[in-house]
Design a protein around this motif. Structure first.
Motif, PDB file in Angstrom:
ATOM      1  N   ASP A   1      28.721 -73.991 -35.390  1.00  0.00           N
ATOM      2  CA  ASP A   1      29.374 -73.355 -34.053  1.00  0.00           C
ATOM      3  C   ASP A   1      29.984 -74.464 -33.242  1.00  0.00           C
TER       4      ASP A   1
ATOM      5  N   TYR B   1      37.083 -71.689 -24.523  1.00  0.00           N
ATOM      6  CA  TYR B   1      35.730 -71.604 -24.695  1.00  0.00           C
ATOM      7  C   TYR B   1      35.057 -71.159 -23.261  1.00  0.00           C
TER       8      TYR B   1
ATOM      9  N   ASN C   1      30.474 -68.380 -24.476  1.00  0.00           N
ATOM     10  CA  ASN C   1      29.981 -67.495 -25.720  1.00  0.00           C
ATOM     11  C   ASN C   1      30.744 -67.663 -26.592  1.00  0.00           C
TER      12      ASN C   1
ATOM     13  N   ARG D   1      32.165 -65.303 -29.640  1.00  0.00           N
ATOM     14  CA  ARG D   1      32.569 -63.915 -30.069  1.00  0.00           C
ATOM     15  C   ARG D   1      32.550 -63.963 -31.611  1.00  0.00           C
TER      16      ARG D   1
END
Length: 341
Positions: free
Chosen positions: A243, A254, A257, A259
């Motif tokens: 991530d 960003y 979170n 998605r």
């Protein structure tokens, strides 16, 4: 035949010696300062002007004596410009000695492990007394300023995270140049000691991987485990699917979170859509992360997931990993956190 010195000359000599002794006694006497005072000595200041500044600050009751001593000892040209702290108990002679040896006020600024270069520059630009000369994102000028022009195409990851000391008037490029030197020394130290068979061709590859490790864990004991997972995946041709690379590739898009759409949107840094390493580091890694990247714990683990207490659960198979995801991610507790306390 003995020469007789007239009494009036004796009196003059005696009074001169007495006066000199009293002057030296004063110059060596500790000064009483209720709190530390800061005095600026500018380039081009005469010794008389310096004495005047000290007198105005309340630490030099007889500035002419100080000036006379400095000139008598031929020290005027040796006083260095800068900021000086005068503390309680400092004598005029100690103040002079500090100025001759350039014991100026030292400031510090900390570049934190895992920061991006942009975040580091923002911190440098907010540091008291440090002159701003470089813009975040201007890799061309940054690389030239730190002496990395021609060796690297991007500046991200090249500065070692550390606390740096500087004096007022130093430039951001001075700190970055030191940080670049330290990072190169760290790579030069670690690269020759790498284990055999790593899917890393250059020290820069190690720096890229180290930056990902740095962003994935703040637990020292996990660094080699995290490194091992990534190395195992690289060896098997699996995508890293981490991530932090997605977040870095999103830049200002960003918002806190990730998605599903973000995981599927290709960027040069999205390791869910690209194979191998991203093109550059994504942060400023510590020496511990560099060492972990070059000496990973290879135990067949291919997956990990955050447990919510700052640590991770590691798995060999996708089935094990999915069970861990259900346990730690889909049933998050109220006290879930991504970093250790």
């Amino acid at each position: 035949m003995k020469k007789v010195v007239p009494l009036f000359l004796v009196a003059i000599m005696f009074s001169g010696m007495l006066g000199a002794g009293l002057a030296l006694k004063y110059l060596a006497r500790p000064q009483t300062v209720p709190e530390t005072l800061r005095v600026d000595v500018d380039y081009g200041d005469s010794v008389k002007r310096v004495a005047g500044k000290l007198n105005s600050a309340g630490v030099l009751e007889y500035p002419d004596l100080w000036v006379g001593y400095v000139r008598l000892m031929d020290l005027a040209g040796k006083i260095k410009a800068g900021e000086y702290d005068v503390k309680d108990g400092d004598s005029p002679l100690l103040i002079l000695d500090n100025m001759i040896h350039g014991r100026v006020v030292q400031y510090s600024v900390t570049v934190v492990e895992g920061w991006t270069l942009k975040e580091a520059l923002v911190e440098l630009h907010s540091a008291d007394g440090l002159v701003e000369t470089l813009e975040p994102g201007d890799d061309v000028h940054i690389l030239k300023a730190i002496g990395a022009e021609g060796k690297y195409q991007h500046a991200e990851g090249l500065i070692y995270p550390e606390t740096y000391h500087y004096t007022r008037g130093d430039k951001d490029r001075d700190v970055l140049r030191r940080g670049y030197t330290v990072m190169q020394e760290a790579l030069d130290d670690s690269w020759p000691r790498r284990v055999k068979g790593l899917p890393l061709e250059t020290p820069y590859d190690a720096l890229i991987l180290a930056s990902i490790i740095e962003k994935e864990t703040a637990v020292d004991s996990e660094r080699r485990q995290i490194a091992g997972v990534f190395v195992e995946r690289l060896k098997r041709g699996m995508r890293l699917q981490t991530d932090p690379t997605v977040i870095y590739g999103m830049g200002d898009n960003y918002k806190g979170n990730i998605r599903l759409k973000d995981l599927r949107t290709p960027t040069p840094y999205n390791t869910y859509t690209i194979s191998g390493l991203p093109p550059t580091p994504i942060a400023l890694p510590s020496k511990a992360s560099i060492d972990a990247a070059l000496d990973p714990l290879l135990n067949g683990k291919l997956y990990f997931v955050a447990k919510g207490d700052g640590s991770h659960a590691f798995s060999r198979t996708l089935a094990e990993h999915n069970r861990a995801v259900r346990e730690y991610q889909l049933k998050r507790k109220k006290n879930y956190r991504s970093t250790p306390e």
